[in-house]
Design an enzyme around this catalytic site. Structure first.
Site, short mmCIF file in Angstrom:
data_model
loop_
_atom_site.label_atom_id
_atom_site.label_comp_id
_atom_site.label_asym_id
_atom_site.label_seq_id
_atom_site.Cartn_x
_atom_site.Cartn_y
_atom_site.Cartn_z
N ASP A 1 -18.61 81.47 -42.11
CA ASP A 1 -18.48 82.49 -42.95
C ASP A 1 -18.47 82.48 -44.33
O ASP A 1 -18.36 80.90 -44.61
CB ASP A 1 -17.58 83.68 -42.40
CG ASP A 1 -15.98 83.05 -42.25
OD1 ASP A 1 -16.05 81.99 -42.89
OD2 ASP A 1 -15.29 83.90 -41.99
N CYS B 1 -14.71 78.61 -40.29
CA CYS B 1 -14.33 79.83 -40.70
C CYS B 1 -12.97 79.66 -41.34
O CYS B 1 -12.73 78.50 -41.49
CB CYS B 1 -14.43 81.13 -39.93
SG CYS B 1 -13.07 81.15 -38.59
N GLY B 2 -12.30 80.65 -41.75
CA GLY B 2 -10.78 80.45 -42.37
C GLY B 2 -9.95 79.57 -41.48
O GLY B 2 -9.43 78.42 -41.90
N THR B 3 -9.84 80.04 -40.01
CA THR B 3 -8.91 79.09 -39.26
C THR B 3 -9.75 78.36 -38.21
O THR B 3 -9.36 77.65 -37.53
CB THR B 3 -8.03 80.29 -38.58
OG1 THR B 3 -8.93 81.01 -37.85
CG2 THR B 3 -7.19 80.90 -39.37
N HIS C 1 -13.57 64.88 -22.27
CA HIS C 1 -13.10 65.50 -21.20
C HIS C 1 -13.63 66.98 -21.13
O HIS C 1 -13.69 67.25 -19.88
CB HIS C 1 -11.49 65.51 -21.15
CG HIS C 1 -10.96 64.29 -21.18
ND1 HIS C 1 -9.48 64.09 -20.97
CD2 HIS C 1 -11.23 62.95 -21.15
CE1 HIS C 1 -9.18 62.77 -20.97
NE2 HIS C 1 -10.37 62.00 -20.96
N ARG D 1 -14.39 62.78 -12.80
CA ARG D 1 -13.46 63.92 -12.71
C ARG D 1 -13.63 64.97 -13.66
O ARG D 1 -13.37 66.18 -13.38
CB ARG D 1 -12.12 63.24 -12.35
CG ARG D 1 -11.54 62.76 -13.76
CD ARG D 1 -10.00 62.29 -13.55
NE ARG D 1 -9.33 62.14 -14.71
CZ ARG D 1 -9.36 61.42 -15.54
NH1 ARG D 1 -10.26 60.32 -15.59
NH2 ARG D 1 -8.57 61.19 -16.61
N HIS D 2 -13.89 64.77 -14.97
CA HIS D 2 -14.16 65.93 -15.79
C HIS D 2 -15.40 66.74 -15.58
O HIS D 2 -15.23 67.65 -15.87
CB HIS D 2 -14.15 65.19 -17.32
CG HIS D 2 -12.99 64.03 -17.74
ND1 HIS D 2 -11.74 64.63 -17.53
CD2 HIS D 2 -13.15 62.93 -17.77
CE1 HIS D 2 -10.94 63.58 -17.77
NE2 HIS D 2 -11.73 62.64 -17.79
#
Ligand code: RB5
Length: 168
Positions: free
Chosen positions: A13, A70-72, A103, A137-138
């Site tokens: 954004d 974006c911002g966070t 993983h 396993r993942h």
């Protein structure tokens, strides 16, 4: 390696625009192709639009991996994770980014331009892009995530032992 595997889709954004451009330049310098479907400037823009657009490119197979800013990193990552088959991990340090690939088979990385500086952001991107899913396993666990997604596609998830009835 086919071309799609060497192309990274970028979305952002307005808050992520400048970091997106920094990442784009850096990727090109490292020999990656970039597909930029993010906001074109720092003019206010709504992150769900760009998260969805970039995630659909990963979903379609045109790009194997994507980076969202974006911002966070949270809003754009949440939007991307609504697209079937997308596993977007918001990371603020390289260790988590590497493990998200190894993983969790994360196919998109979320970054917060108001959280990490450009130097750290590039280290996070590098770890993410250079790590491979380890499978084994993942894979069983990632398949379980996909199963949850499939069960909820029509908005009517089947009853599960983990859910309690309203009367409980
Ligand atoms: C825009 O101000 C900001 O809310 C957005 O970039 C993002 O941080 C949301 O998660």
């Amino acid at each position: 390696m086919n071309r799609n595997a060497k192309t990274v889709v970028l979305g952002s954004d307005h808050a992520g625009y400048e970091l997106k451009m920094t990442i784009s330049d850096w990727l090109k310098g490292k020999g990656w192709d970039v597909c930029d479907v993010g906001a074109p400037s720092t003019e206010r823009a709504d992150y769900p639009i760009y998260g969805k657009a970039a995630a659909e490119i990963v979903q379609s197979g045109q790009c194997r991996l994507g980076v969202l800013i974006c911002g966070t990193g949270v809003g754009i990552g949440l939007a991307a994770n609504k697209i079937r088959g997308i596993r977007c991990a918001v990371c603020s340090e390289p260790f988590t980014a590497k493990l998200a690939r190894q993983h969790n088979d994360a196919n998109m990385l979320g970054l917060g331009a108001r959280v990490v500086g450009p130097g750290l952001a590039l280290m996070i991107v590098e770890e993410f892009l250079n790590a491979d899913f380890e499978g084994g396993r993942h894979k069983i666990r990632v398949d379980m995530i996909t199963q949850i997604e499939e069960e909820n596609r029509n908005g009517t998830p089947p009853s599960s032992g983990a859910r309690r009835s309203a009367a409980d």
